[in-house]
Design an enzyme around this catalytic site. Structure first.
Site, mmCIF file in Angstrom:
data_model
loop_
_atom_site.group_PDB
_atom_site.id
_atom_site.type_symbol
_atom_site.label_atom_id
_atom_site.label_comp_id
_atom_site.label_asym_id
_atom_site.label_seq_id
_atom_site.Cartn_x
_atom_site.Cartn_y
_atom_site.Cartn_z
ATOM 1 N N ARG A 1 2.170 11.492 -8.352
ATOM 2 C CA ARG A 1 1.551 11.621 -7.021
ATOM 3 C C ARG A 1 2.397 10.963 -5.923
ATOM 4 O O ARG A 1 1.846 10.485 -4.923
ATOM 5 C CB ARG A 1 0.168 10.980 -6.979
ATOM 6 C CG ARG A 1 -0.856 11.694 -7.796
ATOM 7 C CD ARG A 1 -2.177 10.970 -7.778
ATOM 8 N NE ARG A 1 -3.127 11.690 -8.610
ATOM 9 C CZ ARG A 1 -4.277 12.178 -8.178
ATOM 10 N NH1 ARG A 1 -4.659 11.971 -6.933
ATOM 11 N NH2 ARG A 1 -5.073 12.835 -8.975
ATOM 12 N N ASP B 1 -2.384 -5.990 13.623
ATOM 13 C CA ASP B 1 -3.140 -5.696 14.829
ATOM 14 C C ASP B 1 -4.285 -6.695 14.934
ATOM 15 O O ASP B 1 -4.564 -7.422 13.986
ATOM 16 C CB ASP B 1 -3.651 -4.254 14.828
ATOM 17 C CG ASP B 1 -4.383 -3.895 13.559
ATOM 18 O OD1 ASP B 1 -3.725 -3.405 12.627
ATOM 19 O OD2 ASP B 1 -5.587 -4.142 13.488
ATOM 20 N N SER C 1 -0.819 -5.346 5.184
ATOM 21 C CA SER C 1 -1.125 -5.687 6.575
ATOM 22 C C SER C 1 -2.632 -5.883 6.732
ATOM 23 O O SER C 1 -3.422 -5.518 5.851
ATOM 24 C CB SER C 1 -0.630 -4.583 7.515
ATOM 25 O OG SER C 1 -1.330 -3.394 7.244
ATOM 26 N N ARG D 1 7.200 1.834 1.364
ATOM 27 C CA ARG D 1 7.452 0.391 1.485
ATOM 28 C C ARG D 1 7.969 -0.157 0.161
ATOM 29 O O ARG D 1 8.831 -1.032 0.114
ATOM 30 C CB ARG D 1 6.171 -0.357 1.860
ATOM 31 C CG ARG D 1 5.804 -0.227 3.291
ATOM 32 C CD ARG D 1 6.744 -1.043 4.136
ATOM 33 N NE ARG D 1 6.251 -1.125 5.485
ATOM 34 C CZ ARG D 1 6.894 -1.709 6.485
ATOM 35 N NH1 ARG D 1 8.064 -2.273 6.267
ATOM 36 N NH2 ARG D 1 6.384 -1.749 7.679
ATOM 37 N N GLY E 1 0.815 -1.214 0.000
ATOM 38 C CA GLY E 1 0.000 0.000 0.000
ATOM 39 C C GLY E 1 0.846 1.260 0.000
ATOM 40 O O GLY E 1 0.561 2.231 -0.702
ATOM 41 N N ARG F 1 6.908 -4.881 13.281
ATOM 42 C CA ARG F 1 6.275 -4.926 11.962
ATOM 43 C C ARG F 1 7.281 -5.363 10.910
ATOM 44 O O ARG F 1 6.956 -6.064 9.968
ATOM 45 C CB ARG F 1 5.802 -3.528 11.558
ATOM 46 C CG ARG F 1 4.394 -3.252 11.933
ATOM 47 C CD ARG F 1 4.068 -1.811 11.680
ATOM 48 N NE ARG F 1 2.818 -1.512 12.335
ATOM 49 C CZ ARG F 1 1.689 -1.282 11.693
ATOM 50 N NH1 ARG F 1 1.640 -1.268 10.396
ATOM 51 N NH2 ARG F 1 0.582 -1.061 12.361
ATOM 52 N N ARG G 1 -0.160 -8.606 -3.885
ATOM 53 C CA ARG G 1 -0.271 -7.589 -2.831
ATOM 54 C C ARG G 1 0.493 -8.063 -1.606
ATOM 55 O O ARG G 1 0.382 -9.234 -1.203
ATOM 56 C CB ARG G 1 -1.748 -7.359 -2.492
ATOM 57 C CG ARG G 1 -1.984 -6.707 -1.146
ATOM 58 C CD ARG G 1 -3.352 -6.089 -1.016
ATOM 59 N NE ARG G 1 -3.773 -5.914 0.363
ATOM 60 C CZ ARG G 1 -3.287 -5.008 1.214
ATOM 61 N NH1 ARG G 1 -2.332 -4.186 0.827
ATOM 62 N NH2 ARG G 1 -3.731 -4.937 2.457
HETATM 63 N N1 HPA Z 1 -8.728 -2.327 9.253
HETATM 64 C C1 HPA Z 1 -8.474 -2.256 7.953
HETATM 65 N N2 HPA Z 1 -7.292 -2.505 7.434
HETATM 66 C C2 HPA Z 1 -6.313 -2.862 8.267
HETATM 67 C C3 HPA Z 1 -6.508 -2.957 9.631
HETATM 68 C C4 HPA Z 1 -7.796 -2.679 10.138
HETATM 69 O O1 HPA Z 1 -8.045 -2.754 11.346
HETATM 70 N N3 HPA Z 1 -5.329 -3.314 10.183
HETATM 71 C C5 HPA Z 1 -4.430 -3.430 9.192
HETATM 72 N N4 HPA Z 1 -5.026 -3.156 8.022
#
Ligand code: HPA
Length: 238
Positions: A44, A204, A91, A25, A21, A217, A88
């Site tokens: 951009r 998370d 996270s 990165r 994303g 991470r 892709r």
């Molecule tokens: N929501 C959406 N995308 C995410 C989250 C989340 O809690 N954590 C990591 N990517």
């Protein structure tokens, strides 16, 4: 030919692209995992790079966050740069307490609250699934590297700040984690004729409230990128 969002020269993007994303990165992956990497686009500040891994050309480019942004870049990569595989690397947030931090997930399929795939096929449901060969190659790479992966479904949400309980039904229906791009990318792959896979690390957990520190991470991210590059190289013709 350049597109509205990608300024790369024709032929300067490899047939296989890793798609994180965050454009920084992408830069980090290029600097640390690709040989002879050079920046090929920066419209951009959505940075894209091309280099090689074991002599095989590989590109890496940021997608931005969410279905619309990632679908724009994926579509233009496929249509205008002949990209045939997109992996892709992102996270996600675990939707069950046993989906632990740093766990890797191979997204075999994705449910979503996005309307993008229904819009493509007249309001009907679309099976947003990964390419089997890429998925099998990733599973094999995980075994070879002795990295534990969960292979299952995820939920692609348009909401990052969702109301309490919003993902309960997704969890009840077996979805392991929430993220914001996969279902849209799988739809783009189907519509445009490219193979797609999402490899995700759990950053998370929405049930326990735990989240990874910045340093932690990195280790999960490294394992994910190594696997994605195994898939990129392993599915490229010699
Ligand atoms: N929501 C959406 N995308 C995410 C989250 C989340 O809690 N954590 C990591 N990517």
């Amino acid at each position: 030919m350049a597109t509205p969002h990608i300024e790369a020269e024709p032929g300067s993007i490899a047939p296989v692209v890793l798609l994180p994303g965050d454009p920084l990165r992408a830069e980090w992956i290029a600097e640390n995992h690709l040989d002879d990497a050079r920046q090929v686009t920066g419209v951009r500040n959505m940075l894209g790079f091309t280099g090689t891994v074991s002599g095989v050309p590989v590109s890496v480019m940021g997608s931005g966050m969410g279905v619309p942004s990632s679908a724009i870049y994926a579509t233009e990569l496929i249509r205008s740069y002949d990209v045939d595989r997109i992996i892709r690397v992102g996270s996600c947030g675990g939707l069950r307490s046993d989906v632990t931090l740093n766990q890797l997930i191979l997204a075999i399929g994705a449910g979503t609250d996005s309307n993008i795939n229904r819009a493509r096929i007249g309001g009907h449901d679309f099976p947003a699934v990964a390419d089997f060969d890429l998925l099998a190659a990733a599973d094999e790479a995980a075994r070879r590297r002795q990295v534990e992966v969960l292979v299952g479904t995820v939920f692609t949400s348009d909401l990052f700040y969702a109301p309490d309980g919003y993902y309960d039904a997704a969890a009840v229906h077996g979805m392991l984690a929430v993220e914001m791009e996969t279902a849209g990318l799988y739809g783009v792959g189907a519509a445009e004729g490219a193979r797609m896979l999402s490899i995700l690390t759990v950053s998370d957990n929405l049930i326990t409230g735990e989240r990874l520190s910045t340093e932690d991470r990195q280790s999960g991210f490294d394992a994910m990128v190594a696997m994605a590059l195994d898939v990129a190289v392993g599915t490229s013709e010699a």
